[in-house]
Design a protein around this motif. Structure first.
Motif, PDB file in Angstrom:
ATOM      1  N   PRO A 184     -19.610  -5.319 -36.119  1.00 18.48           N
ATOM      2  CA  PRO A 184     -19.414  -4.278 -37.137  1.00 18.48           C
ATOM      3  C   PRO A 184     -20.429  -4.409 -38.278  1.00 18.48           C
ATOM      4  CG  PRO A 184     -17.335  -5.305 -36.550  1.00 18.48           C
ATOM      5  CD  PRO A 184     -18.407  -6.138 -35.923  1.00 18.48           C
ATOM      6  N   LEU A 185     -21.103  -3.327 -38.586  1.00 14.78           N
ATOM      7  CA  LEU A 185     -22.046  -3.340 -39.694  1.00 14.78           C
ATOM      8  C   LEU A 185     -21.321  -3.539 -41.014  1.00 14.78           C
ATOM      9  CD1 LEU A 185     -25.063  -0.887 -39.944  1.00 14.78           C
ATOM     10  CD2 LEU A 185     -24.021  -1.905 -41.949  1.00 14.78           C
ATOM     11  N   ILE A 186     -20.049  -3.116 -41.058  1.00 14.70           N
ATOM     12  CA  ILE A 186     -19.285  -3.213 -42.302  1.00 14.70           C
ATOM     13  C   ILE A 186     -18.549  -4.537 -42.422  1.00 14.70           C
ATOM     14  CG2 ILE A 186     -19.033  -0.722 -42.557  1.00 14.70           C
ATOM     15  CD1 ILE A 186     -16.231  -0.976 -41.396  1.00 14.70           C
ATOM     16  N   SER A 187     -18.872  -5.490 -41.552  1.00 13.85           N
ATOM     17  CA  SER A 187     -18.333  -6.842 -41.698  1.00 13.85           C
ATOM     18  C   SER A 187     -19.288  -7.663 -42.560  1.00 13.85           C
ATOM     19  CB  SER A 187     -18.173  -7.504 -40.327  1.00 13.85           C
ATOM     20  OG  SER A 187     -19.443  -7.755 -39.742  1.00 13.85           O
ATOM     21  N   ASP A 188     -18.835  -8.828 -42.979  1.00 11.21           N
ATOM     22  CA  ASP A 188     -19.675  -9.709 -43.787  1.00 11.21           C
ATOM     23  C   ASP A 188     -20.954 -10.052 -43.038  1.00 11.21           C
ATOM     24  OD1 ASP A 188     -20.634 -11.427 -45.668  1.00 11.21           O
ATOM     25  OD2 ASP A 188     -19.142 -12.984 -45.396  1.00 11.21           O
ATOM     26  N   TYR A 189     -20.791 -10.476 -41.782  1.00  8.64           N
ATOM     27  CA  TYR A 189     -21.945 -10.839 -40.961  1.00  8.64           C
ATOM     28  C   TYR A 189     -22.880  -9.644 -40.778  1.00  8.64           C
ATOM     29  CZ  TYR A 189     -24.670 -12.494 -36.953  1.00  8.64           C
ATOM     30  OH  TYR A 189     -25.691 -12.864 -36.122  1.00  8.64           O
ATOM     31  N   GLY A 190     -22.302  -8.487 -40.448  1.00  4.69           N
ATOM     32  CA  GLY A 190     -23.097  -7.299 -40.191  1.00  4.69           C
ATOM     33  C   GLY A 190     -23.856  -6.823 -41.412  1.00  4.69           C
ATOM     34  N   PHE A 191     -23.208  -6.875 -42.566  1.00  4.51           N
ATOM     35  CA  PHE A 191     -23.849  -6.435 -43.804  1.00  4.51           C
ATOM     36  C   PHE A 191     -25.056  -7.313 -44.136  1.00  4.51           C
ATOM     37  CE2 PHE A 191     -24.184  -6.597 -48.473  1.00  4.51           C
ATOM     38  CZ  PHE A 191     -24.394  -5.266 -48.752  1.00  4.51           C
ATOM     39  N   LYS A 192     -24.848  -8.627 -44.028  1.00  3.70           N
ATOM     40  CA  LYS A 192     -25.925  -9.557 -44.366  1.00  3.70           C
ATOM     41  C   LYS A 192     -27.073  -9.494 -43.363  1.00  3.70           C
ATOM     42  CE  LYS A 192     -22.844 -12.743 -46.789  1.00  3.70           C
ATOM     43  NZ  LYS A 192     -22.113 -14.030 -46.732  1.00  3.70           N
ATOM     44  N   ALA A 193     -26.739  -9.228 -42.079  1.00  2.00           N
ATOM     45  CA  ALA A 193     -27.765  -9.191 -41.044  1.00  2.00           C
ATOM     46  C   ALA A 193     -28.598  -7.920 -41.098  1.00  2.00           C
ATOM     47  CB  ALA A 193     -27.106  -9.311 -39.666  1.00  2.00           C
ATOM     48  N   THR A 194     -28.094  -6.882 -41.710  1.00  2.00           N
ATOM     49  CA  THR A 194     -28.802  -5.594 -41.755  1.00  2.00           C
ATOM     50  C   THR A 194     -29.355  -5.296 -43.141  1.00  2.00           C
ATOM     51  OG1 THR A 194     -26.660  -4.485 -42.079  1.00  2.00           O
ATOM     52  CG2 THR A 194     -27.505  -4.632 -39.828  1.00  2.00           C
ATOM     53  N   PHE A 195     -28.462  -5.063 -44.088  1.00  2.00           N
ATOM     54  CA  PHE A 195     -28.914  -4.796 -45.456  1.00  2.00           C
ATOM     55  C   PHE A 195     -29.609  -6.014 -46.057  1.00  2.00           C
ATOM     56  CE2 PHE A 195     -25.942  -1.323 -45.016  1.00  2.00           C
ATOM     57  CZ  PHE A 195     -26.455  -0.328 -45.834  1.00  2.00           C
ATOM     58  N   GLY A 196     -29.172  -7.192 -45.671  1.00  2.00           N
ATOM     59  CA  GLY A 196     -29.737  -8.416 -46.245  1.00  2.00           C
ATOM     60  C   GLY A 196     -30.814  -9.064 -45.399  1.00  2.00           C
ATOM     61  N   ASN A 197     -31.405  -8.321 -44.465  1.00  2.00           N
ATOM     62  CA  ASN A 197     -32.444  -8.852 -43.582  1.00  2.00           C
ATOM     63  C   ASN A 197     -33.764  -8.974 -44.345  1.00  2.00           C
ATOM     64  OD1 ASN A 197     -34.254  -9.491 -41.565  1.00  2.00           O
ATOM     65  ND2 ASN A 197     -33.663  -7.819 -40.199  1.00  2.00           N
ATOM     66  N   GLU A 198     -34.078 -10.173 -44.791  1.00  2.00           N
ATOM     67  CA  GLU A 198     -35.299 -10.383 -45.573  1.00  2.00           C
ATOM     68  C   GLU A 198     -36.545 -10.403 -44.701  1.00  2.00           C
ATOM     69  OE1 GLU A 198     -35.233 -13.130 -48.897  1.00  2.00           O
ATOM     70  OE2 GLU A 198     -33.113 -13.543 -48.502  1.00  2.00           O
ATOM     71  N   ALA A 199     -36.404 -10.700 -43.415  1.00  2.00           N
ATOM     72  CA  ALA A 199     -37.561 -10.761 -42.519  1.00  2.00           C
ATOM     73  C   ALA A 199     -38.114  -9.369 -42.222  1.00  2.00           C
ATOM     74  CB  ALA A 199     -37.172 -11.455 -41.212  1.00  2.00           C
ATOM     75  N   ASN A 200     -37.245  -8.372 -42.213  1.00  2.00           N
ATOM     76  CA  ASN A 200     -37.674  -6.992 -41.957  1.00  2.00           C
ATOM     77  C   ASN A 200     -36.806  -6.073 -42.803  1.00  2.00           C
ATOM     78  OD1 ASN A 200     -38.338  -4.438 -40.980  1.00  2.00           O
ATOM     79  ND2 ASN A 200     -38.514  -5.126 -38.869  1.00  2.00           N
ATOM     80  N   THR A 201     -37.384  -5.498 -43.841  1.00  2.00           N
ATOM     81  CA  THR A 201     -36.619  -4.691 -44.794  1.00  2.00           C
ATOM     82  C   THR A 201     -36.670  -3.189 -44.496  1.00  2.00           C
ATOM     83  OG1 THR A 201     -38.505  -4.478 -46.324  1.00  2.00           O
ATOM     84  CG2 THR A 201     -37.033  -6.389 -46.627  1.00  2.00           C
ATOM     85  N   LEU A 202     -37.191  -2.809 -43.338  1.00  2.00           N
ATOM     86  CA  LEU A 202     -37.323  -1.384 -43.021  1.00  2.00           C
ATOM     87  C   LEU A 202     -35.974  -0.666 -43.096  1.00  2.00           C
ATOM     88  CD1 LEU A 202     -38.881   1.105 -42.052  1.00  2.00           C
ATOM     89  CD2 LEU A 202     -38.545   0.299 -39.693  1.00  2.00           C
ATOM     90  N   PHE A 203     -34.951  -1.233 -42.477  1.00  2.07           N
ATOM     91  CA  PHE A 203     -33.632  -0.593 -42.498  1.00  2.07           C
ATOM     92  C   PHE A 203     -33.113  -0.465 -43.923  1.00  2.07           C
ATOM     93  CE2 PHE A 203     -29.023  -1.205 -42.842  1.00  2.07           C
ATOM     94  CZ  PHE A 203     -28.586  -0.041 -42.226  1.00  2.07           C
ATOM     95  N   LEU A 204     -33.197  -1.537 -44.704  1.00  4.81           N
ATOM     96  CA  LEU A 204     -32.708  -1.512 -46.088  1.00  4.81           C
ATOM     97  C   LEU A 204     -33.434  -0.439 -46.890  1.00  4.81           C
ATOM     98  CD1 LEU A 204     -31.140  -2.607 -48.522  1.00  4.81           C
ATOM     99  CD2 LEU A 204     -32.933  -4.346 -48.786  1.00  4.81           C
ATOM    100  N   ARG A 205     -34.758  -0.384 -46.784  1.00  3.60           N
ATOM    101  CA  ARG A 205     -35.537   0.577 -47.562  1.00  3.60           C
ATOM    102  C   ARG A 205     -35.194   2.016 -47.196  1.00  3.60           C
ATOM    103  NH1 ARG A 205     -40.547   0.256 -46.020  1.00  3.60           N
ATOM    104  NH2 ARG A 205     -40.453  -1.482 -44.545  1.00  3.60           N
ATOM    105  N   ARG A 206     -35.088   2.283 -45.911  1.00  2.42           N
ATOM    106  CA  ARG A 206     -34.767   3.645 -45.456  1.00  2.42           C
ATOM    107  C   ARG A 206     -33.313   4.004 -45.806  1.00  2.42           C
ATOM    108  NH1 ARG A 206     -37.515   6.149 -41.051  1.00  2.42           N
ATOM    109  NH2 ARG A 206     -36.786   8.313 -40.876  1.00  2.42           N
ATOM    110  N   ALA A 207     -32.420   3.022 -45.697  1.00  2.51           N
ATOM    111  CA  ALA A 207     -31.016   3.262 -46.030  1.00  2.51           C
ATOM    112  C   ALA A 207     -30.856   3.559 -47.517  1.00  2.51           C
ATOM    113  CB  ALA A 207     -30.163   2.056 -45.633  1.00  2.51           C
ATOM    114  N   LEU A 208     -31.529   2.795 -48.361  1.00  5.25           N
ATOM    115  CA  LEU A 208     -31.453   3.028 -49.806  1.00  5.25           C
ATOM    116  C   LEU A 208     -31.996   4.408 -50.162  1.00  5.25           C
ATOM    117  CD1 LEU A 208     -32.557  -0.427 -51.281  1.00  5.25           C
ATOM    118  CD2 LEU A 208     -30.253   0.540 -51.224  1.00  5.25           C
ATOM    119  N   GLN A 209     -33.107   4.779 -49.538  1.00  8.48           N
ATOM    120  CA  GLN A 209     -33.698   6.093 -49.795  1.00  8.48           C
ATOM    121  C   GLN A 209     -32.711   7.201 -49.433  1.00  8.48           C
ATOM    122  OE1 GLN A 209     -37.394   6.846 -47.715  1.00  8.48           O
ATOM    123  NE2 GLN A 209     -37.388   9.013 -48.267  1.00  8.48           N
TER     124      GLN A 209
END
Length: 291
Positions: free
Chosen positions: A13-38
């Motif tokens: 689940p993306l809305i779990s603790d693990y899922g949130f940190k692995a996606t929004f908190g992915n420091e190695a590749n921030t493409l998802f975070l940047r596009r999601a924030l936009q």
């Protein structure tokens, strides 16, 4: 949203603790975070880069046990983003958003020589599994406005996503925001590859989805994940019970005070937003104490 993960699930689940940190908190590749924030702030201007703020709000979350996960970062223009996710009850989440934003605002105001004109923007994003606002929209963007709803100031922007209100189907998802929320709400329900939406092949979403693929995990990693999710679920239930107990206690205090002022039962029930039977039960308890 309670049964977030099962042994038949392909994705965490993306809305779990693990899922949130692995996606929004992915420091190695921030493409998802940047596009999601936009998408979340509804900006047409791409975010080119983000830098994670290590000084997050310590004490607000502890191992995800409260069901609240936070992330803070800045973009290339030094605009600040605070992202909060909660899958439990959140009756005072708006107040918490204001606290976070004002905390960040105060941190930006330096001592000594300071020019308010140099202040960059603060975006406070809340993603919630349950509903907290009296609106039908699943996405709410708020600024400081006057009595005619005209923009007064946009230095602070509050964005709220209520997943429970999102009812669009795969075919209806056209914008990045719709694709993002659809993914957040449904990815953990997928049990067969044939169920994958076509837009999950888009690079920015694929970056996140690959991080959530449980098929890439070892048996030990998967077992640890299941334990973590179960623990979080129990903690959320416990937190919900506390909130309900607090609401009941507040109702009791309101009814007791109203009874002491001699108000009739129907009026008290209306004021406290409780049933007439609830008021009568409190009244009977008070009579027993008096006698």
């Amino acid at each position: 949203m309670e049964a977030l993960y099962s042994e038949n699930s392909i994705f965490i689940p993306l809305i779990s603790d693990y899922g949130f940190k692995a996606t929004f908190g992915n420091e190695a590749n921030t493409l998802f975070l940047r596009r999601a924030l936009q998408a979340l702030i509804k900006s047409e201007v791409p975010i080119k880069e983000v830098k994670f703020d290590k000084n997050t709000f310590e004490g607000i979350t502890q191992d995800g046990r409260s069901g609240i996960f936070d992330l803070a970062c800045t973009d290339e223009n030094n605009n600040h983003f605070i992202v909060e996710m909660q899958y439990g009850d959140a009756p005072y989440f708006v107040q918490r958003m204001k606290f976070y934003a004002l905390h960040k605002f105060n941190a930006m105001v330096k001592r000594g020589k300071f020019d308010y004109g140099t202040l960059t923007k603060i975006f406070c994003v809340a993603i919630l599994a349950n509903n907290i606002l009296p609106y039908s929209n699943y996405h709410t963007l708020a600024n400081l406005r006057n009595e005619r709803a005209e923009l007064f100031d946009d230095q602070m922007t509050f964005i709220t996503v209520e997943l429970d209100k999102f009812i669009l189907q795969e075919a209806d998802c056209q914008t990045d925001l719709q694709k993002l929320i659809f993914t957040m709400k449904t990815i953990h329900t997928v049990t067969q590859p044939i169920q994958f939406p076509k837009f999950w092949d888009e690079e920015w979403l694929k970056v996140a989805i690959d991080e959530l693929d449980s098929r890439r995990m070892t048996p030990d990693e998967k077992a640890s994940l299941e334990i973590l999710i179960a623990r979080n679920a129990e903690s959320v239930k416990a937190e919900s019970r506390k909130i309900k107990q607090a609401i009941v206690q507040k109702n009791i205090e309101t009814v007791t005070k109203a009874l002491s002022k001699g108000l009739d039962i129907e009026t008290i029930a209306d004021i406290a937003d409780v049933s007439i039977d609830f008021v009568r039960s409190i009244q009977q308890q008070l009579l027993k104490i008096d006698h």
